[in-house]
Design a protein around this motif. Structure first.
Motif, PDB file in Angstrom:
ATOM      1  N   ASN A  61       0.814  -1.218   0.000  1.00  0.00           N
ATOM      2  CA  ASN A  61       0.000   0.000   0.000  1.00  0.00           C
ATOM      3  C   ASN A  61       0.850   1.271   0.000  1.00  0.00           C
ATOM      4  O   ASN A  61       0.577   2.212  -0.753  1.00  0.00           O
ATOM      5  N   THR A  70      -2.767   8.977   7.965  1.00  0.00           N
ATOM      6  CA  THR A  70      -3.425   7.792   8.544  1.00  0.00           C
ATOM      7  C   THR A  70      -3.873   8.101   9.971  1.00  0.00           C
ATOM      8  O   THR A  70      -4.938   7.658  10.400  1.00  0.00           O
ATOM      9  N   MET A  95      -1.857  -0.503   7.940  1.00  0.00           N
ATOM     10  CA  MET A  95      -2.535  -0.440   6.650  1.00  0.00           C
ATOM     11  C   MET A  95      -1.599   0.013   5.537  1.00  0.00           C
ATOM     12  O   MET A  95      -1.825  -0.264   4.367  1.00  0.00           O
ATOM     13  N   ASN A 133      -5.656  -2.949  -0.314  1.00  0.00           N
ATOM     14  CA  ASN A 133      -7.048  -3.406  -0.129  1.00  0.00           C
ATOM     15  C   ASN A 133      -7.210  -4.907   0.091  1.00  0.00           C
ATOM     16  O   ASN A 133      -8.342  -5.382   0.238  1.00  0.00           O
ATOM     17  N   GLU A 139     -12.449  -0.386   5.940  1.00  0.00           N
ATOM     18  CA  GLU A 139     -11.019  -0.066   5.737  1.00  0.00           C
ATOM     19  C   GLU A 139     -10.743   0.317   4.285  1.00  0.00           C
ATOM     20  O   GLU A 139      -9.946   1.211   4.004  1.00  0.00           O
ATOM     21  N   LYS A 140     -11.430  -0.395   3.367  1.00  0.00           N
ATOM     22  CA  LYS A 140     -11.239  -0.061   1.951  1.00  0.00           C
ATOM     23  C   LYS A 140     -11.695   1.364   1.667  1.00  0.00           C
ATOM     24  O   LYS A 140     -11.027   2.106   0.938  1.00  0.00           O
ATOM     25  N   ASN A 176      -9.286   3.728   2.979  1.00  0.00           N
ATOM     26  CA  ASN A 176      -8.072   3.753   2.147  1.00  0.00           C
ATOM     27  C   ASN A 176      -8.280   4.657   0.925  1.00  0.00           C
ATOM     28  O   ASN A 176      -7.338   5.311   0.468  1.00  0.00           O
TER      29      ASN A 176
END
Lengths: 395, 249
Positions: free
Chosen positions: B95, B128, B137, B143, B150-151, B154
């Motif tokens: 990520n 974040t 993350m 993802n 969480e997606k 993000n």
């Protein structure tokens, strides 16, 4: 002392007749190998026996090429980061028990004509660091190196092999590996041969109780190439990884074949082989897991995935399971696909240019196979080779 | 300023957008509401350049640029950002590496210097933290194994880092609990400025309580059938689309 020979299996046999008195080692082994080679021939060549093991790979172009043989050594061994003891096959020509010239034509050919090779030994309990072997092919030479690696109980070694060269040569190596109880060999191979060359590497490894063979091969080069790995898990709790990544383009053909034999209980084998195929290239994966009657609690896993970058590329995949024990966990799978359009759009929608986005997804595809390479310097060297390959595709 | 004129688009043989006219002036947030299948997500995809949709008519100008003529990455560099309704998983892509590659690609397109790993991580960690996302993350694959919430977070993290001037949020509120919804709304509100505008696609009034729009548009059957102020969203929440649809018919 190099001679031009006629082509085909007959050419190699004639060459053997001329050279045999000068070749090191047991002449009986050589003669037997020659007899086997006479019988087996070059798969795909005229008058060769049909062979299931060579179903997808024809050696006809090898049979039609005239090679010069032998040349001296053709490899360098870098021991600057290792305490392993090193000797040459030319001085210590021992044919070990694992290779099977009676079954495999390229092994028969190697056994018949091998003139040198690297022999590495690590005593019990010693972490011998990293040994690097560089081989260089050139012109129309034929190289048949015979390597051997012996790890005593509890010993550790990282062996990095890099094969390069220029021209339409033949590199036909056989490597015999004995891994003692609790010993650990990490065997990283970079096959970056000339695009006109023929490359064959046959590896036989025996892993004793609690020992580990971690193998990873990155295959980039060669006109016709084959990586053939035989691993015997002969002591309980032995572990083998036989990962590979093949990145091919043009009319390249690369075959990755492996056989893992679970001969003892509680052993684990894991395999992830990835093919990235561009142009009209062809990738082959053959993987067999054999589980003997006594090999209870075997845990075997095999995954073969191909990414086709071109509609003319082709993958042949043949996984096989042969299980005689009743309490085992074995699975295998194969996938074939193109770059995912949604993933590509996602990256581009974040500003990543198309070519860079494609490169990221190809790298990501290879990650699972490469994760076995934990040495940072080697990992980044392989990463650079992959990036360079990609840049050449994009250019 | 986003100016959409008579935009029509299809996928395969199916016409989905049937002539959209919409202006979003700089500094404004517009909500797009409407029943399922009305073309809301298609509008977001067409604006960001997904090529499985074919534009069959109309024009889209963004700050004077002909968006429809530009590659997705060029639109991103021009400031367009689509927060996906179903963010895509990228196994094998870290990520942090993904975010840095995207940010540096956009910085490069703007003639700005690229950020090194250290500079980037400092920036990313600050964001974040602000979005109440766990640090790990950044280390995970994009993802992969993320929960729905969480997606979505993000996506908001990407938006916060890339600092677009036109954000299209495609149901970014769906699947979020009330706390997460507030964090997402705060994330967008933090970007609000006279040079930032947003198209917020949503089914629910709830998000619009935190992210108050200047205008609300109802999209049905591939057309905007009604536009109004924030009160239109409340009306729809109370009485559904049936009344608006009957009125337009």
């Amino acid at each position: 002392m190099s001679i031009v020979q006629q082509t085909g299996a007959a050419g190699f046999l004639a060459c053997f007749e001329t050279l045999k008195d000068a070749l090191p080692g047991d002449p009986v082994v050589r003669e037997k190998a020659a007899a086997a080679f006479r019988l087996l021939g070059l798969p795909g060549g005229t008058s060769a026996r049909r062979s299931e093991a060579w179903k997808y790979t024809s050696l006809r172009p090898v049979a039609e090429t005239a090679f010069m043989t032998p040349v001296v050594s053709g490899f360098d061994v870098d021991l600057s980061a290792s305490t392993a003891s090193f000797s040459r096959f030319a001085e210590n020509p021992v044919f070990g028990p694992l290779p099977r010239p009676d079954r495999d034509p390229m092994v028969a050919l190697n056994t018949m004509l091998a003139e040198d090779g690297a022999i590495l030994r690590v005593p019990a309990g010693v972490d011998a660091g990293i040994v690097r072997i560089d081989s260089h092919g050139n012109g129309s030479h034929a190289l048949h190196p015979r390597h051997a690696v012996h790890l005593g109980p509890g010993a550790t070694l990282v062996l990095l092999e890099i094969a390069t060269g220029t021209g339409g040569y033949l590199h036909n190596a056989v490597t015999e590996i004995a891994i003692g109880a609790g010993a650990h060999l990490t065997h990283i191979r970079l096959q970056d041969e000339s695009r006109d060359a023929f490359h064959f590497a046959t590896i036989y490894a025996d892993v004793a109780e609690g020992g580990t063979y971690d193998g990873f091969s990155l295959v980039l080069g060669g006109r016709i190439a084959r990586t053939e790995i035989h691993v015997g898990l002969t002591g309980k709790n032995a572990v083998a990884h036989m990962n590979g990544a093949q990145l091919l383009t043009g009319t390249q053909h690369a075959d990755f074949s492996s056989i893992v034999r679970h001969a003892a209980p509680n052993c684990t084998s894991r395999q992830t082989v990835k093919n990235v195929l561009n142009g009209r290239s062809r990738g082959v994966f053959q993987g067999r897991i054999e589980v003997a009657r006594d090999a209870q609690k075997t845990d075997g896993y095999q995954m073969n995935q191909a990414l086709l970058l071109s509609p003319d590329a082709e993958i042949d995949s043949k996984p096989e399971l042969e299980i005689f024990a009743d309490d085992v966990k074995c699975s295998h799978g194969a996938t074939v696909g193109e770059l995912d359009a949604e993933q590509l759009f996602y990256l581009r929608s974040r500003g990543v240019p198309e070519n860079e986005a494609r490169a990221m997804l190809v790298r990501a595809f290879l990650t699972e196979a490469l994760d076995l390479v934990t040495n940072d310097a080697i990992r980044s060297m392989l990463g650079e080779k992959i990036d360079l390959w990609w840049e050449r595709q994009a250019a | 300023m986003l100016e959409i004129r008579g935009l029509a688009a299809s996928i395969g043989d199916k016409l989905i957008l049937r002539g959209i006219d919409l202006n979003v002036p700089d500094g404004e947030v517009h909500a797009i509401m409407g029943p399922n299948g009305s073309g809301k997500s298609t509008l977001g995809y067409v604006l960001s350049g997904r090529d499985d949709f074919t534009v069959t008519g109309g024009s889209v100008l963004y700050n004077g640029l002909d968006l429809l003529d530009m590659a997705p990455e060029a639109r991103a560099a021009a400031g367009v950002f689509l927060a996906f309704q179903a963010p895509i998983e990228l196994p094998g892509v870290n990520n942090a590496n993904f975010l840095r590659t995207a940010l540096n690609a956009i910085r490069r397109a703007h003639g700005e210097s690229e950020l090194d790993a250290v500079q980037f991580l400092k920036l990313a960690r600050a964001e974040t933290k602000r979005l109440a996302m766990p640090d790990d993350m950044l280390k995970r694959n994009v993802n992969v194994g993320f929960s729905g919430g969480e997606k979505k977070r993000n996506e908001v993290l990407q938006m916060a880092l890339l600092r677009p001037s036109l954000a299209i949020l495609d149901e970014t509120d769906s699947g979020l609990d009330i706390d997460a919804l507030k964090i997402v709304a705060d994330g967008v509100n933090a970007l609000r400025s006279p040079t930032f505008s947003a198209l917020v696609i949503t089914h629910h009034q709830r998000l619009l309580d935190h992210l108050v729009p200047n205008r609300v548009h109802v999209l049905a059957g591939g057309r905007i059938i009604r536009s109004g102020g924030p009160e239109l969203a409340r009306e729809l929440e109370k009485s559904g689309y049936a009344g608006v649809l009957a009125e337009a018919a």
